[in-house]
Scaffold this active site. Structure first.
Site, PDB file in Angstrom:
ATOM      1  N   HIS A  38       0.820  -1.119  -0.131  1.00 60.84           N
ATOM      2  CA  HIS A  38      -0.149  -0.087  -0.066  1.00 60.84           C
ATOM      3  C   HIS A  38       0.867   1.299  -0.081  1.00 60.84           C
ATOM      4  O   HIS A  38       1.450   1.853   1.208  1.00 60.84           O
ATOM      5  CB  HIS A  38      -1.026   0.079   1.291  1.00 60.84           C
ATOM      6  N   ILE A 197     -10.474   8.858   0.782  1.00 60.90           N
ATOM      7  CA  ILE A 197     -10.242   7.633  -0.117  1.00 60.90           C
ATOM      8  C   ILE A 197     -10.151   6.426   0.651  1.00 60.90           C
ATOM      9  O   ILE A 197      -9.273   6.511   1.577  1.00 60.90           O
ATOM     10  CB  ILE A 197      -8.837   8.004  -1.007  1.00 60.90           C
ATOM     11  N   HIS A 270      -3.838   3.068  -3.240  1.00 57.56           N
ATOM     12  CA  HIS A 270      -4.071   2.746  -2.112  1.00 57.56           C
ATOM     13  C   HIS A 270      -3.447   1.364  -1.864  1.00 57.56           C
ATOM     14  O   HIS A 270      -2.761   1.305  -0.850  1.00 57.56           O
ATOM     15  CB  HIS A 270      -5.638   2.464  -1.776  1.00 57.56           C
ATOM     16  N   SER A 391     -22.037  -9.144  38.043  1.00 55.29           N
ATOM     17  CA  SER A 391     -22.266 -10.410  37.666  1.00 55.29           C
ATOM     18  C   SER A 391     -20.886 -11.265  37.343  1.00 55.29           C
ATOM     19  O   SER A 391     -20.721 -12.438  37.566  1.00 55.29           O
ATOM     20  CB  SER A 391     -23.005 -10.439  36.107  1.00 55.29           C
ATOM     21  N   GLU A 418     -17.358  -4.133  24.628  1.00 56.89           N
ATOM     22  CA  GLU A 418     -16.744  -5.394  24.820  1.00 56.89           C
ATOM     23  C   GLU A 418     -15.299  -5.177  23.943  1.00 56.89           C
ATOM     24  O   GLU A 418     -14.113  -5.784  24.505  1.00 56.89           O
ATOM     25  CB  GLU A 418     -17.404  -6.604  24.717  1.00 56.89           C
ATOM     26  N   PHE A 444     -20.885 -12.811  24.857  1.00 57.67           N
ATOM     27  CA  PHE A 444     -20.186 -11.625  24.266  1.00 57.67           C
ATOM     28  C   PHE A 444     -18.801 -11.442  23.825  1.00 57.67           C
ATOM     29  O   PHE A 444     -18.262 -10.540  23.360  1.00 57.67           O
ATOM     30  CB  PHE A 444     -20.501 -10.364  24.998  1.00 57.67           C
ATOM     31  N   HIS A 480     -28.265 -15.117  25.412  1.00 59.46           N
ATOM     32  CA  HIS A 480     -27.330 -14.800  26.325  1.00 59.46           C
ATOM     33  C   HIS A 480     -26.590 -16.293  26.698  1.00 59.46           C
ATOM     34  O   HIS A 480     -25.506 -16.341  27.408  1.00 59.46           O
ATOM     35  CB  HIS A 480     -27.983 -14.489  27.642  1.00 59.46           C
ATOM     36  N   ARG A 527     -22.345 -19.073  35.987  1.00 55.07           N
ATOM     37  CA  ARG A 527     -23.300 -18.431  36.590  1.00 55.07           C
ATOM     38  C   ARG A 527     -23.893 -19.019  37.945  1.00 55.07           C
ATOM     39  O   ARG A 527     -24.035 -18.513  38.866  1.00 55.07           O
ATOM     40  CB  ARG A 527     -24.423 -17.918  35.781  1.00 55.07           C
TER      41      ARG A 527
HETATM   42  C1  LIG Z   1     -11.252  -4.663   9.723  1.00 56.71           C
HETATM   43  C2  LIG Z   1     -10.741  -4.400   8.365  1.00 56.71           C
HETATM   44  N1  LIG Z   1     -11.653  -4.544   7.452  1.00 56.71           N
HETATM   45  C3  LIG Z   1     -11.138  -4.396   6.358  1.00 56.71           C
HETATM   46  C4  LIG Z   1      -9.951  -4.296   5.746  1.00 56.71           C
HETATM   47  C5  LIG Z   1      -9.359  -4.245   4.557  1.00 56.71           C
HETATM   48  N2  LIG Z   1      -8.947  -2.807   4.212  1.00 56.71           N
HETATM   49  C6  LIG Z   1      -7.492  -2.372   4.308  1.00 56.71           C
HETATM   50  S1  LIG Z   1      -7.381  -1.010   4.028  1.00 56.71           S
HETATM   51  C7  LIG Z   1      -8.916  -0.556   3.640  1.00 56.71           C
HETATM   52  C8  LIG Z   1      -9.439   0.835   3.441  1.00 56.71           C
HETATM   53  C9  LIG Z   1      -9.016   1.869   4.344  1.00 56.71           C
HETATM   54  O1  LIG Z   1      -9.271   3.128   4.159  1.00 56.71           O
HETATM   55  P1  LIG Z   1      -8.301   4.281   4.551  1.00 56.71           P
HETATM   56  O2  LIG Z   1      -8.247   3.962   6.231  1.00 56.71           O
HETATM   57  O3  LIG Z   1      -8.929   5.784   4.199  1.00 56.71           O
HETATM   58  O4  LIG Z   1      -6.845   4.046   3.972  1.00 56.71           O
HETATM   59  P2  LIG Z   1      -6.337   4.785   2.726  1.00 56.71           P
HETATM   60  O5  LIG Z   1      -7.147   4.432   1.524  1.00 56.71           O
HETATM   61  O6  LIG Z   1      -6.299   6.185   3.000  1.00 56.71           O
HETATM   62  O7  LIG Z   1      -4.927   4.117   2.591  1.00 56.71           O
HETATM   63  C10 LIG Z   1      -9.918  -1.922   3.877  1.00 56.71           C
HETATM   64  C11 LIG Z   1     -11.030  -1.801   3.642  1.00 56.71           C
HETATM   65  C12 LIG Z   1      -8.931  -4.427   7.036  1.00 56.71           C
HETATM   66  N3  LIG Z   1      -7.539  -4.115   6.799  1.00 56.71           N
HETATM   67  N4  LIG Z   1      -9.506  -4.365   8.309  1.00 56.71           N
END
Ligand SMILES: Cc1ncc(C[n+]2csc(CCOP(=O)(O)OP(=O)(O)O)c2C)c(N)n1
Length: 669
Positions: A38, A197, A270, A391, A418, A444, A480, A527
């Site tokens: 990235h 973005i 990205h 609890s 949580e 949970f 639960h 519990r």
């Molecule tokens: C919990 C989770 N869901 C999905 C992803 C896959 N993912 C990685 S980066 C991204 C987009 C993130 O966008 P942003 O934070 O704006 O990063 P930028 O494009 O600015 O680098 C996604 C959906 C992940 N890493 N973690």
């Protein structure tokens, strides 16, 4: 002028743009070489990171473990090359240019996403978006708690988090931001990579939040800046550092892939290499004529000087704390042998007291009583619950809750959060000097699972106190009642799922969890009141073998009954009933499959025996097939529970001693 200051001045002699471009170049070249990664985020946040490291972050690259260093968390973990570039440029041990060239390759320190433990300076594992932000909240809580205990001279540092749109869209961010605002964590500074973005394109496709307003509503200070203006970044950081009344959001307007001639500002930067042509164009646009992975000497030297900016401060800190045994003990790894000796003694005392106590209690109550024994000898044990303190039995009379005005306590009311609690506990454990435990209902654990998984991946000692561990919770009903959670949690590598049968086993399981310095643990607790299955305390921690023979019939076995938690009592009743029918049943208590799996083959064979086996657990069968053998049977559940008093439910679902007896008779006939 001090030596450190001279070096800073030297760093400033190199233009900011060159410092930042060094990060951009390394990021685009490493991603290109790896053919994956990235580049956009590191290129966009290079200016912010440069000012942060050159001016604000208090660190000394030569001592990445300095307890009072500022913490830097890259919550937007996909931008890992930003962190690796900074670690290389500032001279962290082991982060060589070859590591940068080996980005995303097997065995390198530069994994796809930052992994804690791979290289010094990676404060936490990030990648699942939002986790790092919540870890940062935990680190900032830990910092205030250690500060209250040890004083400004010993612990007084900031936590900086870089978070992206993705982190702020994730639900966990709400829990983390809200908790941080409530506690007024004024030494937490979040730098938001506000580039509008994400992967699918502009964030306007999916989100319209006014992020600064959102943070403000949660009790934060906010400021919005141009994230490519070094002066604005510098001023915002100075302002945030000077005013510690509330946590800070610095929303940095940036361009993703800054410098890329045709792709800057686009989602195409990205998560894929820019391509050779785009990279050449970026080199021209950024006035960076150097070949891939080559940082000109003056720029590298300037960065290396930044890496030493904190050397004087660290040395001063060292001399302040040197020889202070109390402080050294508080900051030392709490697993120090002496400490664990005291824990073993406290557990021994708890086991004796529990053996002398005839009352039938729930294992959650035995757990609370165990905590009472532990607190006097383990001040770093910090409790909490996600709004279920009574609890869960997590709070005792010896606990005082922390608040925004007073962090000297030893208990945290995490609120109904949580996931945020689990991730904050990861941050606290990573900080050091604290052993966090936190409670909720076992069902949970699903809400916290992503953070629990990271406790395990990072090998952090976090203790999850998960009560109401079966249909035995009764009237609250199937929403639960955990059914599949025990097996689902046992599927997470390095997580110890400990399900004690009675008071003595509960104390033993606490001892196991505390001594497991490289593993998180789940204590699955009932519990409902349970039978005492261990009449006398043993000096040995029998639960530590994972499973052991609780009852061995005379003259050999006809059947082996294996059970966990509250169902061990049921197995004992079944064994008694079988004895009356001249069937010799052994009873095995198996508080931890993980620990039992780790035993030698001979021990496992001795415990399991060679006769048919029946496992009894108020959950699904899935994880039990490992222990049943070819001819085994499972007495448990295969569907959701129901709303009714517990005793009615056990009868309704056939989880009774009679059912075990019937199963055994059919099996061995
Ligand atoms: C919990 C989770 N869901 C999905 C992803 C896959 N993912 C990685 S980066 C991204 C987009 C993130 O966008 P942003 O934070 O704006 O990063 P930028 O494009 O600015 O680098 C996604 C959906 C992940 N890493 N973690």
């Amino acid at each position: 002028m001090t030596e450190a200051r001279e070096k800073t001045t030297m760093a400033q002699a190199v233009a900011h743009n060159d410092m930042a471009n060094a990060i951009r170049a390394l990021a685009m070249d490493a991603v290109q070489k790896a053919k994956s990664g990235h580049p956009g985020m590191p290129m966009g946040m290079a200016d912010v990171a440069t000012v942060l490291f050159c001016e604000a972050l208090r660190f000394d690259a030569s001592d990445p473990a300095w307890p009072d260093r500022d913490r830097f968390v890259l919550s937007a973990g996909h931008g890992s090359m930003l962190l690796y570039s900074l670690l290389y440029l500032t001279g962290y041990p082991g982060m060589s240019i070859d590591e940068i060239k080996s980005f995303r390759q097997l065995g390198s320190k530069t994994a796809g996403h930052p992994e804690h433990g791979h290289a010094p300076g990676i404060e936490t594992t990030t990648g699942p978006l939002g986790q790092g932000l919540a870890n940062g909240v935990g680190m900032a809580i830990a910092e205030r708690m250690l500060n209250a205990r040890l004083g400004n001279d010993v612990i007084d540092h900031h936590t900086y988090v870089i978070a992206g749109d993705g982190c702020l869209m994730e639900g966990i961010s709400h829990e983390a931001i809200s908790l941080a605002g409530h506690l007024g964590l004024g030494k937490l500074i979040v730098l938001f990579d506000d580039n509008s973005i994400s992967i699918d394109g502009p964030t306007s496709l999916a989100v319209s939040d006014d992020q600064p307003m959102r943070f403000k509503a949660a009790g934060w200070n906010t400021i919005t800046i141009d994230g490519h203006d070094p002066q604005a970044i510098s001023q915002a950081l100075a302002k945030a550092r000077a005013d510690c009344s509330k946590p800070w959001l610095i929303a940095c307007k940036t361009t993703i892939g800054f410098g890329a001639p045709t792709k800057a500002g686009k989602a195409s930067t990205h998560g894929e290499p820019l391509g050779e042509d785009e990279i050449s164009g970026a080199r021209e646009k950024l006035h960076w004529p150097y070949p891939p992975f080559e940082i000109p000497e003056p720029v590298l030297q300037a960065w290396r000087a930044v890496g030493q900016r904190g050397a004087k401060e660290r040395a001063a800190w060292k001399s302040r704390v040197a020889g202070n045994a109390a402080i050294e003990a508080a900051l030392a790894d709490p697993a120090a042998a002496a400490r664990m000796g005291a824990v073993a003694e406290a557990i021994g005392a708890a086991k004796s007291a529990f053996a002398a106590d005839d009352a039938k209690r729930a294992t959650r109550v035995w757990s609370q009583k165990t905590i009472e024994h532990l607190l006097p000898v383990l001040p770093e044990l910090i409790g909490g619950s996600a709004d279920l303190s009574g609890s869960n039995g997590t709070r005792t009379k010896a606990h005082t809750a922390i608040s925004r005005d007073d962090f000297s306590g030893n208990y945290i009311h995490y609120g109904v959060r949580e996931h945020g609690m689990a991730a904050a506990m990861n941050g606290m454990a990573l900080t050091g000097g604290i052993i966090p435990y936190g409670g909720t209902f076992l069902v949970f654990s699903d809400y916290a699972r992503a953070a629990i998984r990271l406790s395990a991946l990072m090998r952090q000692r976090v203790v999850y106190v998960m009560t109401h561990d079966s249909i035995g919770l009764g009237e609250d009903g199937p929403t639960h009642q955990p059914i599949e959670q025990l097996c689902a949690l046992r599927a997470i590598p390095h997580l110890m799922v400990l399900r004690p049968a009675d008071g003595i086993e509960t104390a033993e399981c606490w001892e196991i969890a505390l001594k497991a310095t490289g593993n998180p643990s789940i204590l699955a607790l009932s519990r409902q009141a349970v039978a005492d299955v261990r009449a006398a305390p043993s000096a040995e921690n029998l639960s530590a073998k994972g499973a052991y023979v609780l009852r061995e019939p005379e003259g050999g076995r006809d059947v082996t009954l294996i059970a966990t938690g509250a169902e061990v009592g049921l197995a004992v009743d079944a064994a008694d009933a079988l004895a009356k029918k001249s069937v010799r049943a052994a009873v095995v208590s198996m508080p931890s499959m993980e620990l039992f799996r780790a035993q030698g083959e001979a021990y496992r064979a001795q415990v399991l025996g060679s006769v048919p086996r029946i496992a009894v657990e108020a959950g699904v069968a899935q994880c039990w097939y490992e222990w049943l053998g070819d001819n085994g049977r499972f007495v448990g559940l295969s569907d959701f529970g129901a709303s009714a008093p517990a005793s009615k439910l056990f009868a309704h679902f056939g989880l009774t001693a009679d059912k075990v007896v019937e199963t055994a008779l059919r099996l061995i006939k």
